[in-house]
Design a protein around this motif. Structure first.
Motif, PDB file in Angstrom:
ATOM      1  N   ILE A  53       1.086  -1.134  -0.033  1.00  0.00           N
ATOM      2  CA  ILE A  53      -0.093  -0.051  -0.100  1.00  0.00           C
ATOM      3  C   ILE A  53       0.799   1.169   0.099  1.00  0.00           C
ATOM      4  O   ILE A  53       1.847   1.400   0.502  1.00  0.00           O
ATOM      5  CB  ILE A  53      -0.966  -0.020   1.294  1.00  0.00           C
ATOM      6  N   LEU A  55       1.263   5.130   1.038  1.00  0.00           N
ATOM      7  CA  LEU A  55       0.590   6.029   1.945  1.00  0.00           C
ATOM      8  C   LEU A  55       1.239   7.458   1.383  1.00  0.00           C
ATOM      9  O   LEU A  55       2.593   7.476   1.338  1.00  0.00           O
ATOM     10  CB  LEU A  55       0.896   6.011   3.528  1.00  0.00           C
ATOM     11  N   TYR A  65       0.221  11.713  -5.843  1.00  0.00           N
ATOM     12  CA  TYR A  65      -0.846  11.924  -5.029  1.00  0.00           C
ATOM     13  C   TYR A  65      -2.227  11.285  -5.716  1.00  0.00           C
ATOM     14  O   TYR A  65      -2.953  10.766  -4.900  1.00  0.00           O
ATOM     15  CB  TYR A  65      -0.866  13.258  -4.932  1.00  0.00           C
ATOM     16  N   ASP A  70      -2.602   5.156  -2.241  1.00  0.00           N
ATOM     17  CA  ASP A  70      -3.857   4.205  -1.932  1.00  0.00           C
ATOM     18  C   ASP A  70      -4.494   5.065  -0.710  1.00  0.00           C
ATOM     19  O   ASP A  70      -5.574   5.104  -0.699  1.00  0.00           O
ATOM     20  CB  ASP A  70      -3.460   3.003  -1.259  1.00  0.00           C
ATOM     21  N   PHE A  71      -3.869   6.050  -0.153  1.00  0.00           N
ATOM     22  CA  PHE A  71      -4.290   6.674   1.059  1.00  0.00           C
ATOM     23  C   PHE A  71      -3.491   8.167   1.209  1.00  0.00           C
ATOM     24  O   PHE A  71      -2.208   7.897   1.082  1.00  0.00           O
ATOM     25  CB  PHE A  71      -4.334   6.002   2.146  1.00  0.00           C
ATOM     26  N   GLY A  73      -3.015  12.024   2.824  1.00  0.00           N
ATOM     27  CA  GLY A  73      -3.506  12.729   4.102  1.00  0.00           C
ATOM     28  C   GLY A  73      -2.439  13.525   4.784  1.00  0.00           C
ATOM     29  O   GLY A  73      -1.174  13.928   4.172  1.00  0.00           O
ATOM     30  N   GLY A  77      -3.316  11.675   9.719  1.00  0.00           N
ATOM     31  CA  GLY A  77      -4.148  10.592   9.061  1.00  0.00           C
ATOM     32  C   GLY A  77      -3.310   9.740   8.356  1.00  0.00           C
ATOM     33  O   GLY A  77      -3.624   8.398   8.307  1.00  0.00           O
ATOM     34  N   LEU A  78      -2.032   9.876   8.073  1.00  0.00           N
ATOM     35  CA  LEU A  78      -1.015   9.094   7.878  1.00  0.00           C
ATOM     36  C   LEU A  78      -0.720   8.001   8.782  1.00  0.00           C
ATOM     37  O   LEU A  78      -0.948   6.645   8.646  1.00  0.00           O
ATOM     38  CB  LEU A  78       0.042   9.493   7.117  1.00  0.00           C
ATOM     39  N   LYS A  81      -3.688   5.677   9.269  1.00  0.00           N
ATOM     40  CA  LYS A  81      -3.953   4.685   8.286  1.00  0.00           C
ATOM     41  C   LYS A  81      -2.889   3.678   8.721  1.00  0.00           C
ATOM     42  O   LYS A  81      -3.060   2.504   8.490  1.00  0.00           O
ATOM     43  CB  LYS A  81      -3.757   5.413   7.032  1.00  0.00           C
ATOM     44  N   VAL A  85      -3.467  -0.637   8.612  1.00  0.00           N
ATOM     45  CA  VAL A  85      -3.701  -1.331   7.209  1.00  0.00           C
ATOM     46  C   VAL A  85      -3.493  -2.877   7.389  1.00  0.00           C
ATOM     47  O   VAL A  85      -2.603  -3.269   8.372  1.00  0.00           O
ATOM     48  CB  VAL A  85      -2.762  -0.589   6.469  1.00  0.00           C
TER      49      VAL A  85
END
Ligand code: 13P
Ligand code: SF4
Length: 333
Positions: A53, A55, A65, A70-71, A73, A77-78, A81, A85
């Motif tokens: 994944i 980030l 971005y 996949d995510f 922030g 937020g990171l 996440k 995960v």
């Protein structure tokens, strides 16, 4: 494969990546897409194969971005996440302290940092020995550290915070005085929002400290109805001239809530590019300061790191053990 190998842009790659290009066409010139598309295609295929994944921080360039992450922030937020995960392999498209935070929360997983030299002037401004000296000087005051610090510093910390929750974290401690490090400007912003006494460390972000109040006031004079949205790592006179102050995720959120069609994001350059994709009706005025560390992450080095599963972030287990509490206490708030 080396970083300099050029992947071929074929009609098949063009077709496979058409949906991604449609997202970024207003911020990535057509002439540049053939350089990015083969990497976008290869990265998206390989991350599936490897159960990995990606980030990505809000300061990553649009092709990272919007096309491979996949995510996305802010630091908070990171970190959140990163704590939840399922993937075996996590690639951090951000800076080193963010990858360390992810590793602290996932010691058993492979955390890849495509360029180990992607540092941060704030993280570099303080060592674990400095934190111990601060504690000796201010006995009894708890240490609140911004996540923009090394794992060694986190190991000496009572609780971490990010720009998204700093005031909340400081107030959660129920004390009169805290040691707050390493960003002097975030510290002075927090001090302006709380009655808790803040003992600051003189660190600063090399990107945000360059903005000035005069510059912001000049923009306000030049553009009627301009909405000024600033990151709290900026100096106090910049924040005074802003309509909203918040973390990068808070700033993005505020763009959607405010009503002006002219916005100035007082932060790193790529934010305006990334956010403008989702707000075609808003005109972004761009006082661009680049973060040289964030810009070390590129599509070629993300692909290289997924292929080789290197470089990996490794932290002494004893440090992880001590640093983890400070990050988990923050996430529990
Ligand atoms: P955010 O947590 O607001 O994304 O900030 C991280 C950072 O490095 C800002 O310069
Ligand atoms: Fe560090 Fe500033 Fe770059 Fe953020 S923008 S990573 S605080 S140097």
């Amino acid at each position: 494969m080396t970083f300099t190998e050029t992947l071929e842009y074929t009609p098949q790659i063009a077709a496979d990546t058409a949906a991604q290009y449609a997202k970024v066409e207003r911020v990535v010139p057509k002439i540049e897409w053939p350089n990015f598309a083969p990497y976008v295609s290869a990265i998206n295929a390989l991350k599936k194969e490897r159960n990995a994944i990606i980030l990505a921080h809000n300061y990553q360039t649009p092709e990272i971005y919007h096309c491979v992450a996949d995510f996305v922030g802010d630091s908070l937020g990171l970190a959140r996440k990163g704590a939840s995960v399922d993937a075996e392999i996590i690639v951090m498209a951000g800076v080193h302290f963010m990858a360390e935070t992810t590793k602290i929360l996932n010691p058993e997983k492979i955390v890849l940092m495509p360029d180990m030299d992607a540092g941060c002037s704030l993280a570099a401004s303080i060592t674990a020995a400095d934190v111990r000296a601060m504690r000796e000087k201010h006995p009894g005051a708890p240490v609140v550290s911004y996540v923009n610090t090394s794992a060694d510093v986190k190991a000496e910390t009572d609780i971490c915070c990010t720009s998204g929750n700093a005031v909340e974290v400081v107030e959660s401690l129920g004390v009169k005085k805290v040691i707050f490090l390493p960003d002097q400007y975030l510290a002075s912003y927090v001090a302006s929002q709380t009655d808790v006494e803040i003992i600051a460390w003189p660190g600063s972000c090399e990107v945000h400290e360059r903005f000035t109040g005069d510059e912001i006031r000049d923009y306000k004079k030049a553009y009627d109805q301009l909405s000024v949205i600033a990151h709290p790592e900026c100096p106090p006179d910049v924040l005074e001239a802003a309509d909203f102050v918040g973390s990068t995720a808070g700033m993005i959120d505020f763009v959607g809530k405010q009503s002006s069609n002219k916005v100035l994001l007082v932060t790193e350059c790529s934010m305006s590019d990334n956010v403008s994709v989702e707000h075609p009706d808003v005109e972004f005025i761009r006082p661009c300061n680049l973060c040289p560390h964030m810009k070390r992450i590129t599509l070629p080095n993300i692909l290289e790191s997924l292929r080789t599963l290197q470089p990996r972030v490794e932290i002494d287990p004893a440090i992880i053990e001590r640093a983890r509490g400070s990050v988990e206490r923050m996430l529990a708030i």
